[in-house]
Design an enzyme around this catalytic site. Structure first.
Site, short mmCIF file in Angstrom:
data_model
loop_
_atom_site.label_atom_id
_atom_site.label_comp_id
_atom_site.label_asym_id
_atom_site.label_seq_id
_atom_site.Cartn_x
_atom_site.Cartn_y
_atom_site.Cartn_z
CD GLU A 17 -28.72 26.85 -12.30
OE1 GLU A 17 -28.52 27.02 -11.09
OE2 GLU A 17 -29.76 27.21 -12.89
NE ARG A 107 -40.18 24.53 -0.28
CZ ARG A 107 -41.10 25.48 -0.31
NH1 ARG A 107 -41.67 25.89 0.81
NH2 ARG A 107 -41.44 26.05 -1.45
N GLY A 108 -37.11 23.04 -2.87
CA GLY A 108 -37.72 22.79 -4.16
C GLY A 108 -39.22 23.01 -4.14
CG ASP A 109 -40.94 25.23 -6.75
OD1 ASP A 109 -40.97 25.89 -5.69
OD2 ASP A 109 -40.41 25.64 -7.80
#
Length: 288
Positions: A17, A107-109
């Protein structure tokens, strides 16, 4: 190449990553690190997506560089928190234009202080997965949490939500980092019992800086085994020794995973080519 096809070969794979720069001025430095990691010819490389889409342009740029310039399959992250449905659609269009076939739907923050746009936003990752599935021919991944998501009441509830993502069209899963392989083995059994049968990629974080530990635990709720704590206590004050020990610990985890039938391993290499290279060379004969 679609990642689901890579995983279906059921051979040991290693992927890495990278994350885009927060500042435009740092772009060339990140691109250079990305190219160095790509030269290892991993199975694929994922490119993260900043909170609120702040680095979304660079996500596509780096993913396109991997695909068109390095010959490495990219996995572009895409989050829906703090992005409208229209903005998500625009990002999907950009990815498709660049020939990028693989997306990790998250979704993420939410950005602190920003109000939700309500129905104009996707509220859950399962909604984002379904939207990507309806948009076009993408291979879709999603995140899973062997120790349970920090916002869910318990692991059972977390797996129910995970099943919703898989039923919405998710093709594979990538785990949050963990430091005890037995936690993953137990989790994989629970997934199968819940009727989740898509491939699962094990996420490994080589900890080379003890300063990472506190934030890792705060964000993920990760349990640190005593064996790992002892390494940090012994070598944490020596930068070079800690880096070597952290890489050795991660390598040991990876070898154990392969030996126990977990073929897909994804390394959170933190844009550090030297860490990626060390791990690759430690297991090069194992992955062929």
């Amino acid at each position: 190449m679609k990642i689901k096809d890579i995983l279906n070969k059921k051979q040991p794979t290693l992927s890495f990553e990278v994350f885009p720069p927060k500042k435009d001025s740092d772009y060339m430095k990140v691109e250079e690190a990305t190219i160095k990691i790509a030269k290892l010819k991993p199975a694929f490389m994922s490119v993260t997506y900043g909170a609120g889409g702040g680095t979304s342009k660079h996500t596509v740029d780096i993913a396109a560089k991997l695909y068109n310039g390095c010959g490495v399959t990219p996995l572009a992250h895409l989050t829906c928190a703090s992005s409208t449905k229209e903005e998500v659609g625009s990002q999907l269009g950009r990815l498709k234009e660049q020939g990028i076939e693989n997306i990790l739907a998250l979704r993420g923050d939410r950005v602190a202080g920003r109000e939700s746009a309500g129905e104009e936003e996707y509220q859950y990752a399962s909604e984002l997965v379904r939207a990507i599935k309806n948009y076009g021919d993408f291979c879709i991944g999603a995140a899973c949490y062997p120790e349970g998501h920090v916002e869910t009441a318990n692991r059972k509830e977390d797996i129910v939500h995970l099943k919703e993502k898989v039923d919405a069209g998710c093709d594979f899963l990538t785990t949050q980092m963990f430091f005890d392989n037995n936690i993953l083995y137990n989790y994989l059994y629970q997934l199968r019992e819940a009727g989740i049968h898509v491939p699962v990629i094990a996420g490994i974080m080589p900890v080379t800086n003890p300063g990472q530990i506190k934030r890792i635990c705060e964000l993920s709720g990760t349990v640190l085994p005593q064996r790992f704590k002892a390494i940090v206590e012994k070598f944490g004050d020596n930068k070079e020794a800690m880096e070597q020990a952290g890489i050795a610990y991660a390598t040991d985890q990876i070898i154990d995973l392969y030996a126990n039938g977990v073929n897909a391993v994804h390394v959170y290499s933190m844009n550090k080519p030297e860490v990626a290279s060390s791990i690759y060379h430690n297991i090069s004969k194992i992955i062929g």
